[in-house]
Scaffold this motif. Sequence first.
Motif, PDB file in Angstrom:
ATOM      1  N   SER A   1       0.821  -1.208   0.000  1.00 22.83           N
ATOM      2  CA  SER A   1       0.000   0.000   0.000  1.00 22.83           C
ATOM      3  C   SER A   1       0.853   1.255   0.000  1.00 22.83           C
ATOM      4  CB  SER A   1      -0.911  -0.005   1.236  1.00 22.83           C
ATOM      5  OG  SER A   1      -1.495   1.257   1.460  1.00 22.83           O
ATOM      6  N   GLY A   2       1.979   1.217   0.696  1.00 19.00           N
ATOM      7  CA  GLY A   2       2.832   2.392   0.817  1.00 19.00           C
ATOM      8  C   GLY A   2       3.768   2.621  -0.347  1.00 19.00           C
ATOM      9  N   GLY A   3       3.732   1.745  -1.367  1.00 24.38           N
ATOM     10  CA  GLY A   3       4.581   1.927  -2.534  1.00 24.38           C
ATOM     11  C   GLY A   3       5.680   0.897  -2.662  1.00 24.38           C
ATOM     12  N   GLY A   4       5.676  -0.085  -1.766  1.00 25.80           N
ATOM     13  CA  GLY A   4       6.706  -1.106  -1.816  1.00 25.80           C
ATOM     14  C   GLY A   4       7.810  -0.859  -0.811  1.00 25.80           C
ATOM     15  N   LEU A   5       8.550  -1.916  -0.522  1.00 25.49           N
ATOM     16  CA  LEU A   5       9.568  -1.869   0.526  1.00 25.49           C
ATOM     17  C   LEU A   5      10.617  -0.792   0.247  1.00 25.49           C
ATOM     18  CD1 LEU A   5      11.135  -5.018   2.109  1.00 25.49           C
ATOM     19  CD2 LEU A   5      12.585  -3.121   1.445  1.00 25.49           C
ATOM     20  N   ARG A   6      11.105  -0.728  -0.963  1.00 27.34           N
ATOM     21  CA  ARG A   6      12.178   0.225  -1.280  1.00 27.34           C
ATOM     22  C   ARG A   6      11.686   1.663  -1.149  1.00 27.34           C
ATOM     23  NH1 ARG A   6      16.807  -1.694  -3.571  1.00 27.34           N
ATOM     24  NH2 ARG A   6      16.807  -3.871  -4.252  1.00 27.34           N
ATOM     25  N   TYR A   7      10.478   1.931  -1.664  1.00 29.37           N
ATOM     26  CA  TYR A   7       9.974   3.299  -1.616  1.00 29.37           C
ATOM     27  C   TYR A   7       9.699   3.733  -0.180  1.00 29.37           C
ATOM     28  CZ  TYR A   7       7.283   7.469  -2.690  1.00 29.37           C
ATOM     29  OH  TYR A   7       6.835   8.765  -2.754  1.00 29.37           O
ATOM     30  N   LEU A   8       9.060   2.878   0.586  1.00 24.55           N
ATOM     31  CA  LEU A   8       8.736   3.228   1.971  1.00 24.55           C
ATOM     32  C   LEU A   8       9.989   3.476   2.794  1.00 24.55           C
ATOM     33  CD1 LEU A   8       5.793   1.005   3.276  1.00 24.55           C
ATOM     34  CD2 LEU A   8       5.955   3.498   3.325  1.00 24.55           C
ATOM     35  N   ASN A   9      11.055   2.748   2.498  1.00 20.80           N
ATOM     36  CA  ASN A   9      12.255   2.801   3.317  1.00 20.80           C
ATOM     37  C   ASN A   9      13.226   3.892   2.891  1.00 20.80           C
ATOM     38  OD1 ASN A   9      13.858   1.689   5.466  1.00 20.80           O
ATOM     39  ND2 ASN A   9      15.185   0.757   3.917  1.00 20.80           N
ATOM     40  N   ALA A  10      12.909   4.606   1.803  1.00 30.13           N
ATOM     41  CA  ALA A  10      13.870   5.547   1.234  1.00 30.13           C
ATOM     42  C   ALA A  10      13.596   6.982   1.664  1.00 30.13           C
ATOM     43  CB  ALA A  10      13.855   5.455  -0.287  1.00 30.13           C
ATOM     44  N   PHE A  11      14.658   7.743   1.778  1.00 26.81           N
ATOM     45  CA  PHE A  11      14.561   9.186   1.956  1.00 26.81           C
ATOM     46  C   PHE A  11      14.553   9.824   0.569  1.00 26.81           C
ATOM     47  CE2 PHE A  11      15.580   7.894   6.201  1.00 26.81           C
ATOM     48  CZ  PHE A  11      14.954   8.840   7.005  1.00 26.81           C
ATOM     49  N   ALA A  12      15.706  10.112  -0.015  1.00 30.83           N
ATOM     50  CA  ALA A  12      15.741  10.691  -1.357  1.00 30.83           C
ATOM     51  C   ALA A  12      15.027   9.759  -2.330  1.00 30.83           C
ATOM     52  CB  ALA A  12      17.176  10.919  -1.800  1.00 30.83           C
ATOM     53  N   GLY A  13      14.007  10.281  -3.014  1.00 33.74           N
ATOM     54  CA  GLY A  13      13.256   9.482  -3.966  1.00 33.74           C
ATOM     55  C   GLY A  13      12.242   8.551  -3.344  1.00 33.74           C
ATOM     56  N   GLY A  14      12.048   8.651  -2.027  1.00 29.44           N
ATOM     57  CA  GLY A  14      11.136   7.741  -1.350  1.00 29.44           C
ATOM     58  C   GLY A  14      10.096   8.454  -0.507  1.00 29.44           C
ATOM     59  N   ALA A  15       9.443   7.673   0.340  1.00 27.26           N
ATOM     60  CA  ALA A  15       8.319   8.176   1.125  1.00 27.26           C
ATOM     61  C   ALA A  15       8.735   9.117   2.240  1.00 27.26           C
ATOM     62  CB  ALA A  15       7.537   6.999   1.718  1.00 27.26           C
ATOM     63  N   GLN A  16      10.039   9.183   2.537  1.00 24.87           N
ATOM     64  CA  GLN A  16      10.525  10.053   3.604  1.00 24.87           C
ATOM     65  C   GLN A  16      11.398  11.189   3.066  1.00 24.87           C
ATOM     66  OE1 GLN A  16      11.677   7.414   7.167  1.00 24.87           O
ATOM     67  NE2 GLN A  16      11.712   6.004   5.438  1.00 24.87           N
ATOM     68  N   GLN A  17      11.188  11.505   1.798  1.00 24.67           N
ATOM     69  CA  GLN A  17      12.048  12.477   1.129  1.00 24.67           C
ATOM     70  C   GLN A  17      11.921  13.885   1.700  1.00 24.67           C
ATOM     71  OE1 GLN A  17      12.726  12.549  -3.277  1.00 24.67           O
ATOM     72  NE2 GLN A  17      11.344  14.320  -3.183  1.00 24.67           N
ATOM     73  N   ASP A  18      10.698  14.311   2.008  1.00 18.68           N
ATOM     74  CA  ASP A  18      10.452  15.704   2.376  1.00 18.68           C
ATOM     75  C   ASP A  18       9.622  15.805   3.648  1.00 18.68           C
ATOM     76  OD1 ASP A  18      11.686  16.944   0.041  1.00 18.68           O
ATOM     77  OD2 ASP A  18       9.981  16.154  -1.096  1.00 18.68           O
ATOM     78  N   ARG A  19       9.587  17.027   4.175  1.00 17.30           N
ATOM     79  CA  ARG A  19       8.691  17.406   5.268  1.00 17.30           C
ATOM     80  C   ARG A  19       7.990  18.703   4.885  1.00 17.30           C
ATOM     81  NH1 ARG A  19      12.486  18.728   9.631  1.00 17.30           N
ATOM     82  NH2 ARG A  19      14.108  18.746   8.042  1.00 17.30           N
ATOM     83  N   ILE A  20       6.900  19.001   5.563  1.00 14.60           N
ATOM     84  CA  ILE A  20       6.254  20.295   5.379  1.00 14.60           C
ATOM     85  C   ILE A  20       7.075  21.336   6.118  1.00 14.60           C
ATOM     86  CG2 ILE A  20       4.180  21.660   5.780  1.00 14.60           C
ATOM     87  CD1 ILE A  20       3.746  19.500   3.719  1.00 14.60           C
ATOM     88  N   ASP A  21       7.512  22.350   5.411  1.00 13.72           N
ATOM     89  CA  ASP A  21       8.316  23.391   6.028  1.00 13.72           C
ATOM     90  C   ASP A  21       7.511  24.089   7.121  1.00 13.72           C
ATOM     91  OD1 ASP A  21      10.439  25.052   6.513  1.00 13.72           O
ATOM     92  OD2 ASP A  21      10.122  26.340   4.775  1.00 13.72           O
ATOM     93  N   GLY A  22       8.016  24.034   8.345  1.00 12.12           N
ATOM     94  CA  GLY A  22       7.297  24.610   9.477  1.00 12.12           C
ATOM     95  C   GLY A  22       6.404  23.639  10.207  1.00 12.12           C
ATOM     96  N   GLY A  23       6.263  22.414   9.673  1.00 17.32           N
ATOM     97  CA  GLY A  23       5.508  21.392  10.378  1.00 17.32           C
ATOM     98  C   GLY A  23       4.228  20.981   9.682  1.00 17.32           C
ATOM     99  N   ALA A  24       3.940  19.666   9.701  1.00 14.05           N
ATOM    100  CA  ALA A  24       2.751  19.127   9.046  1.00 14.05           C
ATOM    101  C   ALA A  24       1.458  19.542   9.743  1.00 14.05           C
ATOM    102  CB  ALA A  24       2.845  17.600   8.981  1.00 14.05           C
ATOM    103  N   HIS A  25       1.545  19.961  11.008  1.00 16.26           N
ATOM    104  CA  HIS A  25       0.343  20.396  11.726  1.00 16.26           C
ATOM    105  C   HIS A  25      -0.343  21.561  11.031  1.00 16.26           C
ATOM    106  CE1 HIS A  25       3.551  23.058  13.086  1.00 16.26           C
ATOM    107  NE2 HIS A  25       2.621  23.942  13.389  1.00 16.26           N
ATOM    108  N   GLN A  26       0.425  22.320  10.239  1.00 15.94           N
ATOM    109  CA  GLN A  26      -0.154  23.473   9.546  1.00 15.94           C
ATOM    110  C   GLN A  26      -1.228  23.075   8.533  1.00 15.94           C
ATOM    111  OE1 GLN A  26       3.241  26.617   8.715  1.00 15.94           O
ATOM    112  NE2 GLN A  26       4.020  24.536   8.459  1.00 15.94           N
ATOM    113  N   LEU A  27      -1.138  21.847   8.009  1.00 14.73           N
ATOM    114  CA  LEU A  27      -2.145  21.391   7.061  1.00 14.73           C
ATOM    115  C   LEU A  27      -3.539  21.467   7.667  1.00 14.73           C
ATOM    116  CD1 LEU A  27      -0.161  18.278   5.835  1.00 14.73           C
ATOM    117  CD2 LEU A  27      -0.802  20.172   4.346  1.00 14.73           C
TER     118      LEU A  27
END
Length: 480
Positions: A220-246
């Motif tokens: 569901s999350g895109g596969g083992l490699r995608y979920l586990n990756a920073f650059a090019g993966g599911a952990q690549q970015d954050r919301i600048d200033g915090g996700a709570h702002q959403l």
Amino acid sequence: MNEGHRRSAVVVGAGLAGLTAATGLAAHGYAVTVLEARDRVGGRTHGIEAAPGVRVDAGAAYLGDRHTELLALAADLDLKTTPTTMLGASRFALTPDTPDSPASPDSPDRPARPARPALPDTPGAGDEPATRDGRFPPLDAVALGDLFERLTELTDAVRPEAPWLTPDAERLDALTAADWAEQHLTHPDARLFFPLFLGEMCAADPADLSVLHLAFYLRSGGGLRYLNAFAGGAQQDRIDGGAHQLCERLAEPLGARVRLGEPVRAVHQDDRSVTVHTDRGAHRADVAVLALPPLLADAIAYEPALPAPRAGDRTARGCAIKVHLVYPSPLWREHGLSGWSVNARGPLLSTVDDSPGGATPAAGIGVLTGFVTGAEAHRFGALTPERQRAEAAGQAARLFPMLPEPLGVHVTDWLDDPYSRGCYAALLGPGDWIRTGPTLTRPHRRVHWAGTETSTAFFGLMEGAVRSGHRVVAEILARA
């Protein structure tokens, strides 16, 4: 519905799913009321002040390029992303606890040892951390390769849109991940790494989730490699200033229609309406959206009763406690380190550099985020706040000896949060998908279901929450 009657909706839960649904319905002319048990919006996104004027993500934080609905929402709300910084070497402390080993350095019976200045580049004797380029741990590569191949086989076989229809689903759903590891993982390095991997991926102890849920979660999350990756993966970015702002920005145009501090106790329906009851009163509407984790949804009284429970007796809470250690700057970078670590002993089973501003952190602050997951979260959560801070700071000093005493240590316990019942998401245990999967999104008359646990795409992630909100809006508009 009478001609001229303005359609109305009550949304329960002011997290990403609930507020996405609420704003979508409001945009289509619905009179919307949002009921939130907490004294804040955001659900499992939550910003805490790490330094004056600087907030960090105490809850959900990361996103990647496949999280298209989340990225579109952030753009609509005029929020930017910042990269998760992973430049430099990693640290690994992978000496396991054994019956013959001395007391853990974090044990209350043994004082923390002074930080050692050396940063060895190979695993040493005892529990000395090792420094390695990249994120691959200093364990047997063949054993870990076999582990990942087996997990990939499970992931490729699952049907993400309907896991209960996966070939051999009943057997896979009856088996815990711990059972599977006992049967298939023979090398001690694979056995050591597997629970650490599950803790990082889904905040789970292997005994708490079924093999079917593990395979589904990864797919569901895109596969083992995608979920586990920073650059090019599911952990690549954050919301600048915090996700709570959403959620804060989603809630702004709703104004007083968002009612805080109002937990829901009961939901009653008849042929013409649905009434949602709280301690403060009753809210009647044409439809209701319950954007709640399954354990919380099952705690509400329904009339008529639900045809099937939202959770089973083996459904577990996601085992996650987040620890933020604040320093004058990300000093580890000056020593060629990324801030990433993986550790066989707690409390911090992994760490990451979450300094605000990504590669150019805010002046005067560096943030090292530690994740306490799985069974270790239960132990750590039972400690006093003073002991929690001491253990976390002591371990950080052993991993990164250049660090001074932290300016602050902030602990956010999601495991025992009464209005989340765990984080990242509920853990579906043995039998859960077979029993509850077919009714996961099926409306109960006028009651519709949202929340990341109802999304078969990116289950457990912010993207899944947003997608569930869009889905439920489409359902309601289709029935109007």
